[in-house]
Design an enzyme around this catalytic site. Structure first.
Site, short mmCIF file in Angstrom:
data_model
loop_
_atom_site.label_atom_id
_atom_site.label_comp_id
_atom_site.label_asym_id
_atom_site.label_seq_id
_atom_site.Cartn_x
_atom_site.Cartn_y
_atom_site.Cartn_z
N HIS A 104 -1.37 -6.78 14.25
CA HIS A 104 -2.37 -6.30 13.27
C HIS A 104 -3.34 -5.30 13.92
O HIS A 104 -4.54 -5.57 14.02
CB HIS A 104 -3.14 -7.48 12.66
CG HIS A 104 -3.89 -7.07 11.42
ND1 HIS A 104 -4.21 -7.94 10.40
CD2 HIS A 104 -4.40 -5.86 11.03
CE1 HIS A 104 -4.86 -7.29 9.45
NE2 HIS A 104 -5.00 -6.02 9.81
N ARG A 129 -1.28 -6.19 3.81
CA ARG A 129 -1.80 -7.51 4.23
C ARG A 129 -0.66 -8.51 4.26
O ARG A 129 0.29 -8.42 3.49
CB ARG A 129 -2.89 -8.01 3.27
CG ARG A 129 -4.27 -7.44 3.55
CD ARG A 129 -4.82 -7.92 4.90
NE ARG A 129 -6.13 -7.40 5.23
CZ ARG A 129 -6.38 -6.30 5.95
NH1 ARG A 129 -5.39 -5.58 6.43
NH2 ARG A 129 -7.63 -5.93 6.22
P1 NDP Z 1 -7.48 1.68 -1.56
O1 NDP Z 1 -8.24 0.66 -2.34
O2 NDP Z 1 -8.06 3.03 -1.35
O3 NDP Z 1 -6.04 1.90 -2.25
C1 NDP Z 1 -5.30 0.84 -2.78
C2 NDP Z 1 -4.09 1.42 -3.47
O4 NDP Z 1 -3.26 0.34 -3.92
C3 NDP Z 1 -4.44 2.25 -4.72
O5 NDP Z 1 -3.60 3.37 -4.81
C4 NDP Z 1 -4.14 1.28 -5.87
O6 NDP Z 1 -3.75 1.88 -7.08
C5 NDP Z 1 -2.95 0.52 -5.29
N1 NDP Z 1 -2.79 -0.78 -5.94
C6 NDP Z 1 -3.63 -1.85 -5.91
N2 NDP Z 1 -3.12 -2.87 -6.63
C7 NDP Z 1 -1.93 -2.44 -7.11
C8 NDP Z 1 -0.93 -3.02 -7.92
N3 NDP Z 1 -1.03 -4.28 -8.39
N4 NDP Z 1 0.16 -2.29 -8.23
C9 NDP Z 1 0.30 -1.02 -7.78
N5 NDP Z 1 -0.63 -0.40 -7.00
C10 NDP Z 1 -1.72 -1.11 -6.67
O7 NDP Z 1 -7.14 0.99 -0.16
P2 NDP Z 1 -6.88 1.68 1.26
O8 NDP Z 1 -5.85 2.75 1.09
O9 NDP Z 1 -8.16 2.03 1.92
O10 NDP Z 1 -6.26 0.46 2.08
C11 NDP Z 1 -5.09 -0.21 1.63
C12 NDP Z 1 -4.91 -1.51 2.40
O11 NDP Z 1 -4.45 -1.23 3.72
C13 NDP Z 1 -6.17 -2.32 2.64
O12 NDP Z 1 -6.52 -3.08 1.50
C14 NDP Z 1 -5.79 -3.19 3.81
O13 NDP Z 1 -5.26 -4.41 3.34
C15 NDP Z 1 -4.70 -2.39 4.50
N6 NDP Z 1 -5.13 -1.98 5.85
C16 NDP Z 1 -4.40 -2.41 6.93
C17 NDP Z 1 -4.77 -2.05 8.21
C18 NDP Z 1 -3.96 -2.45 9.39
O14 NDP Z 1 -4.38 -2.21 10.54
N7 NDP Z 1 -2.79 -3.04 9.20
C19 NDP Z 1 -5.96 -1.22 8.47
C20 NDP Z 1 -6.61 -0.77 7.27
C21 NDP Z 1 -6.20 -1.17 6.02
P3 NDP Z 1 -4.72 2.91 -7.89
O15 NDP Z 1 -4.78 4.16 -7.05
O16 NDP Z 1 -4.01 3.12 -9.16
O17 NDP Z 1 -6.05 2.21 -7.99
#
Ligand code: NDP
Length: 314
Positions: A277, A229
């Site tokens: 995006h 994001r």
């Molecule tokens: P998930 O919720 O499945 O995964 C999020 C990951 O981030 C997890 O592994 C989590 O850790 C990790 N995480 C969150 N906070 C922290 C932190 N503070 N420190 C370290 N690791 C952290 O999300 P998705 O994979 O489904 O999607 C990820 C993001 O991709 C979305 O939130 C969205 O913003 C972005 N996105 C962008 C798109 C685009 O077109 N550009 C399209 C789709 C999504 P843990 O596994 O330990 O919980």
């Protein structure tokens, strides 16, 4: 009769969404978000992009909100969003595959400095450069976020021949990928990384993570892929890091302000490639089918996956 209130990104998409929802479940009644004659108490489910503040809270019988996007920041920005409302993020196979495709393309683009070809082409100039030593095999891609998208993307990069490491809050095991967990492992993870990918959600902890403090710990001449994001990127830090040769390049799909303003220095920064995006933008058909499957699971008393956890913030 189950009702779904629909708020697409743009009103022009409405009829395509309705067709897609009816193909997935012809019994679903679709309600227009802007129809003032709809009593809020008749709404069972919401599928909404950027719902205006307090609208969700005003629907007393709402059973769940399903986001048309994997990111939930566009919904959670509403301070009145009820904390206990079941909220589900998008998670279709197309979403995962498109993100994997995009990040693999971006990583190869950065390895080959492909922006230089685009620049030369714009000048109609044929000027090869020699002694190219960089390959996927000699490049380590570090993926921040190992959730639905990060994990699959890490595996795709590995299959393409890159060295891959990953970092998340909690410990993960991914075959062939060196994983790091938690804040204490962040710098060791960065120290291994030539191309840093953000697939983190927008939270208060991840805001500004793509900034100079992070860049300073990457390998020399590293590059950035911003697909999480825009709040995670500090634009001026990126421009400064490229201009001072701390970073080599960047591929940006998400930026701090979208659309990116005309006067942003990112547009003209050397080595930066920008997409609007759309790294992962699954089809209406695929996303409507996913939303309908969530509704069917809830109606059957099951707990669908990919539910937002207010304690974690994603
Ligand atoms: P998930 O919720 O499945 O995964 C999020 C990951 O981030 C997890 O592994 C989590 O850790 C990790 N995480 C969150 N906070 C922290 C932190 N503070 N420190 C370290 N690791 C952290 O999300 P998705 O994979 O489904 O999607 C990820 C993001 O991709 C979305 O939130 C969205 O913003 C972005 N996105 C962008 C798109 C685009 O077109 N550009 C399209 C789709 C999504 P843990 O596994 O330990 O919980």
């Amino acid at each position: 009769m189950t009702t779904l209130i629909l708020k697409p990104v743009s009103p022009a998409e409405r009829s395509q969404w309705i067709d897609a929802f009816h193909a997935a479940d012809p019994t679903l009644t679709i309600i227009d978000w802007d129809d003032p004659s709809v009593p809020p108490e008749t709404v069972d489910y919401a599928f909404a992009w950027q719902p205006e503040g307090r609208r969700i809270a005003a629907m007393p019988n709402l059973r769940a909100v399903i986001s048309p996007a994997a990111g939930l920041d566009h919904i959670l920005r509403d301070p009145a969003f009820p904390r206990d409302m079941p909220l589900y993020r998008m998670g279709t196979q197309e979403t995962v595959d498109q993100m994997g495709d995009y990040v693999c393309w971006a990583a190869l683009t950065l390895v080959r400095d492909a922006w230089r070809w685009a620049e030369a082409q714009a000048r109609q100039e044929w000027s090869p450069w020699l002694n190219q030593t960089r390959t996927a095999a000699t490049t380590t891609v570090g993926v921040m976020g190992l959730g639905e998208l990060g994990r699959a993307t890490a595996l795709r990069l590995k299959a393409l021949g890159f060295q891959v490491c990953g970092w998340a809050r909690s410990a993960h095991h991914i075959d062939g990928v060196d994983t790091f967990a938690g804040d204490d492992a962040f710098i060791p993870f960065l120290n291994r990384t030539d191309i840093l990918v953000s697939l983190l959600p927008a939270t208060s902890q991840t805001a500004g993570i793509l900034g100079k403090k992070t860049f300073a710990h990457l390998r020399p001449q590293a590059s950035i892929i911003s697909v999480g994001r825009g709040s995670q990127l500090i634009a001026q830090d990126l421009v400064d890091a490229i201009n001072s040769n701390v970073l080599r390049g960047a591929v940006l799909d998400v930026v701090p302000q979208e659309p990116l303003p005309q006067d942003s220095p990112l547009w003209t920064c050397r080595g930066v490639t920008i997409s609007p995006h759309m790294a992962s933008e699954a089809s209406y058909r695929d996303r409507a089918a996913y939303a309908v499957s969530v509704i069917h699971q809830i109606e059957a008393g099951k707990q669908p996956a990919l539910r937002y956890d207010p304690a974690k913030g994603y």
